[in-house]
Scaffold this active site. Structure first.
Site, PDB file in Angstrom:
ATOM      1  N   GLU A  38      -3.649  -6.115   0.499  1.00 25.68           N
ATOM      2  CA  GLU A  38      -2.558  -5.717  -0.385  1.00 25.68           C
ATOM      3  C   GLU A  38      -1.269  -5.518   0.417  1.00 25.68           C
ATOM      4  OE1 GLU A  38      -4.279  -2.187  -1.961  1.00 25.68           O
ATOM      5  OE2 GLU A  38      -3.987  -1.021  -0.130  1.00 25.68           O
ATOM      6  N   ASP A  47       3.174   4.731   0.686  1.00 24.94           N
ATOM      7  CA  ASP A  47       3.794   3.445   0.348  1.00 24.94           C
ATOM      8  C   ASP A  47       5.307   3.464   0.570  1.00 24.94           C
ATOM      9  OD1 ASP A  47       1.201   2.950  -0.609  1.00 24.94           O
ATOM     10  OD2 ASP A  47       1.756   3.545  -2.632  1.00 24.94           O
TER      11      ASP A  47
END
Length: 344
Positions: free
Chosen positions: A219, A40
């Site tokens: 997402e 991430d």
């Protein structure tokens, strides 16, 4: 004598070859760019230090159970220096026990001084929530606000988690916006203090349609602006799937509506190169240029099998991102080579 001369020439050739190879290795980042398991990635250029920073979810922990975030910095996008833990949730917050996932950061001038706003998600006891911590330097230390700023789904949304936060400041208006959501995409304008959202602006923005083969939203929203157009990138499929990839759409407004691109896939796996699960990205524009980079994570090839935890054995990579004359994003080809050092 001739044998000695040949030996000297051979040794000199080997030294020259080693020198060339070493030089080449220093000129390119290689992928992955960070040692160990990280995911991430959030990339930022700091006007205070004139360095580039990456903030990451600490990976390699079963059940995505990492409890802190790491920070790295670089002057040239190839040599990355570890700056330490920038936020440890059990230690540095009063409300988040762990599951330190998917950070975002924004550098802003406040009263003539740069301040750094670090947004993150953590386990709040009743599910995931989003918080913010503030620092005077890009590497921290960051001080948590003391409570989450997003701890429930937007009105009308029945499922999904409050994770995968992104922050974007419109370079034209100066207004800042927050985006988030797994299972849905939400956006809202931030108040001037950068510590709270304007509740009346919260909006569901989930791109509709698509399949796991192209742009079905999952997402990790990410927003940037180029030539007056707002670009919205997001991740498709599960983070542990080889097919995990990046799709995009555009808008004329920072809160949508989003028009999905005709060719929506920005970045996807390359099995022939043993590159899998290329998604959850951030984007970097070099200051005062039209040069762009995409920073993302991929699944370590040795953990691609389902019984080996592919979803939490991820590594951070960087590649160039380019645009067509009409403003559409050219598909990024993931590489093992990475990018060339700036200035070389």
């Amino acid at each position: 004598m001739k044998t000695k001369q040949l030996l000297k020439q051979s040794m000199l050739a080997c030294c020259l070859l080693l020198s060339v190879n070493t030089s080449k290795a220093q000129q390119w980042s290689g992928n992955p760019i960070l040692a160990g398991f990280h995911a991430d990635p959030e990339v930022m250029y700091s006007h205070l230090t004139n360095r580039y920073y990456i903030y990451s979810t600490t990976d390699g922990v079963a059940g995505w159970g990492g409890s802190y975030y790491t920070c790295f910095s670089s002057a040239d996008l190839t040599q990355w220096q570890y700056e330490g833990q920038c936020l440890n949730l059990p230690r540095d917050t009063r409300w988040a026990s762990g599951n330190a996932w998917a950070p975002a950061i924004e550098e802003k001038l406040v009263d003539g001084k740069y301040r750094y706003f670090f947004y993150f998600s953590g386990e709040a006891g009743h599910g995931k929530a989003i918080g913010v911590a503030v620092a005077d330097r890009p590497e921290g230390p960051f001080k948590d606000l003391g409570y989450p700023i997003v701890d429930h789904r937007p009105a009308g949304q029945r499922g999904g988690q409050q994770i995968d936060v992104d922050v974007f400041t419109d370079p034209d208006s100066g207004k800042s916006y927050l985006y988030w959501g797994n299972g849905y995409m939400a956006g809202a304008e931030l108040n001037d203090d950068m510590l709270s959202v304007k509740e009346e602006t919260v909006k569901l923005m989930t791109p509709q349609g698509g399949t796991l083969a192209d742009y079905a939203y999952r997402e990790a929203p990410y927003v940037f602006k180029r030539n007056g157009i707002y670009y919205f990138l997001w991740s498709v499929d599960d983070t542990g799937a080889a097919n995990y990839h990046v799709a995009y759409g555009t808008s004329t407004s920072p809160l949508g509506p989003i028009t999905v691109a005709q060719q929506p896939i920005v970045l996807i796996q390359s099995p022939e190169q043993e590159i899998y699960g290329t998604a959850h990205n951030s984007v970097l524009q070099l200051p005062e240029t039209d040069e762009w980079y995409i920073v993302y994570h991929r699944i370590n090839k040795h953990f691609i099998d389902r019984d080996k935890g592919p979803g939490y054995h991820r590594e951070v990579c960087i590649d160039r991102m380019e645009f067509n004359p009409d403003g559409t994003i050219r598909p990024v080809v993931p590489t093992h080579k990475g990018v060339k050092a700036l200035g070389k």
